[in-house]
Design a protein around this motif. Sequence first.
Motif, PDB file in Angstrom:
ATOM      1  N   GLY A   1      43.633  44.140  42.340  1.00 22.21           N
ATOM      2  CA  GLY A   1      44.345  44.805  43.424  1.00 22.21           C
ATOM      3  C   GLY A   1      44.608  43.993  44.676  1.00 22.21           C
ATOM      4  O   GLY A   1      45.177  44.502  45.644  1.00 22.21           O
ATOM      5  N   ASN A   2      44.195  42.722  44.682  1.00 17.96           N
ATOM      6  CA  ASN A   2      44.411  41.882  45.862  1.00 17.96           C
ATOM      7  C   ASN A   2      45.796  41.229  45.786  1.00 17.96           C
ATOM      8  O   ASN A   2      45.981  40.190  45.156  1.00 17.96           O
ATOM      9  CB  ASN A   2      43.307  40.814  45.947  1.00 17.96           C
ATOM     10  CG  ASN A   2      43.495  39.888  47.133  1.00 17.96           C
ATOM     11  OD1 ASN A   2      44.377  40.086  47.968  1.00 17.96           O
ATOM     12  ND2 ASN A   2      42.657  38.866  47.205  1.00 17.96           N
ATOM     13  N   GLU A   3      46.775  41.856  46.453  1.00 21.44           N
ATOM     14  CA  GLU A   3      48.156  41.374  46.394  1.00 21.44           C
ATOM     15  C   GLU A   3      48.305  39.956  46.948  1.00 21.44           C
ATOM     16  O   GLU A   3      49.132  39.177  46.499  1.00 21.44           O
ATOM     17  CB  GLU A   3      49.087  42.324  47.167  1.00 21.44           C
ATOM     18  CG  GLU A   3      49.171  43.730  46.591  1.00 21.44           C
ATOM     19  CD  GLU A   3      49.888  43.801  45.254  1.00 21.44           C
ATOM     20  OE1 GLU A   3      50.820  43.016  45.033  1.00 21.44           O
ATOM     21  OE2 GLU A   3      49.509  44.659  44.424  1.00 21.44           O
ATOM     22  N   SER A   4      47.488  39.613  47.938  1.00 20.46           N
ATOM     23  CA  SER A   4      47.613  38.293  48.570  1.00 20.46           C
ATOM     24  C   SER A   4      47.222  37.165  47.608  1.00 20.46           C
ATOM     25  O   SER A   4      47.629  36.022  47.787  1.00 20.46           O
ATOM     26  CB  SER A   4      46.767  38.213  49.843  1.00 20.46           C
ATOM     27  OG  SER A   4      45.394  38.322  49.529  1.00 20.46           O
ATOM     28  N   ALA A   5      46.447  37.501  46.573  1.00 22.16           N
ATOM     29  CA  ALA A   5      46.059  36.485  45.582  1.00 22.16           C
ATOM     30  C   ALA A   5      47.288  35.990  44.821  1.00 22.16           C
ATOM     31  O   ALA A   5      47.427  34.794  44.561  1.00 22.16           O
ATOM     32  CB  ALA A   5      45.025  37.060  44.612  1.00 22.16           C
ATOM     33  N   LEU A   6      48.191  36.907  44.494  1.00 27.41           N
ATOM     34  CA  LEU A   6      49.419  36.500  43.808  1.00 27.41           C
ATOM     35  C   LEU A   6      50.298  35.685  44.748  1.00 27.41           C
ATOM     36  O   LEU A   6      50.900  34.697  44.339  1.00 27.41           O
ATOM     37  CB  LEU A   6      50.182  37.709  43.283  1.00 27.41           C
ATOM     38  CG  LEU A   6      51.460  37.332  42.519  1.00 27.41           C
ATOM     39  CD1 LEU A   6      51.121  36.644  41.205  1.00 27.41           C
ATOM     40  CD2 LEU A   6      52.344  38.529  42.274  1.00 27.41           C
ATOM     41  N   ALA A   7      50.362  36.104  46.010  1.00 25.92           N
ATOM     42  CA  ALA A   7      51.158  35.358  46.990  1.00 25.92           C
ATOM     43  C   ALA A   7      50.665  33.917  47.077  1.00 25.92           C
ATOM     44  O   ALA A   7      51.467  32.976  47.179  1.00 25.92           O
ATOM     45  CB  ALA A   7      51.073  36.038  48.356  1.00 25.92           C
ATOM     46  N   GLU A   8      49.359  33.730  46.998  1.00 27.34           N
ATOM     47  CA  GLU A   8      48.768  32.387  47.038  1.00 27.34           C
ATOM     48  C   GLU A   8      49.178  31.577  45.804  1.00 27.34           C
ATOM     49  O   GLU A   8      49.518  30.402  45.909  1.00 27.34           O
ATOM     50  CB  GLU A   8      47.243  32.507  47.113  1.00 27.34           C
ATOM     51  CG  GLU A   8      46.476  31.215  46.888  1.00 27.34           C
ATOM     52  CD  GLU A   8      46.722  30.166  47.977  1.00 27.34           C
ATOM     53  OE1 GLU A   8      46.618  28.968  47.668  1.00 27.34           O
ATOM     54  OE2 GLU A   8      47.037  30.555  49.121  1.00 27.34           O
TER      55      GLU A   8
END
Length: 196
Positions: free
Chosen positions: A16-23
Amino acid sequence: MEFIDDSQLVDSYILGNESALAELIERYKNKVYGFIFSKVLDKNIAEDIFQDTFVKVILTLKEGKYSEEGKFLPWVMRIAHNLTIDYFRSKSRMPIIGETFVDEDFSIFDFLADPEDCSETKIIKTQIENDLRHIIEFLPEDQKDVLELRIFKGLSFKEIAEETDVSINTALGRMRYALINLRKLIEEKKLTLTLV
């Protein structure tokens, strides 16, 4: 700052950590985009395929179908590669002599150039398009619409979603089922839809 490896970021995104995909996208966007652009040599087409690549990445991760731990970049590059092949196939461009790639859903398919077509090639292309249009008629209406907008009109999934008044996920789902059904029909009718 501590470096987080790809598999940890993938796991984090799945939780559920959307920022992980952004990274992950930030980490590899230049490499993925550069690969696509080197094949299509068109900024707009490259951007469209790049977006389609990460839409497919997101859907696969959200569906829990990703199973290549530690191999995130090669997996993404394979998706980009296959979508680039799909782009060339949809344009029915003539293959050039060169390195041959294996596409697991179709047979061996070459990356394509855009030479002036001889009259024989034009006839073959016309036949391929006619065969494809004929087979598409057997698909359910919603799948047929998405396929025609994508293949024959070259719309992005965002544009298809707007055109058909559905979400991008619905458009992608319809495209996925359309391709599955199309492959079955091609096999049943023993048609070859590539130029050799």
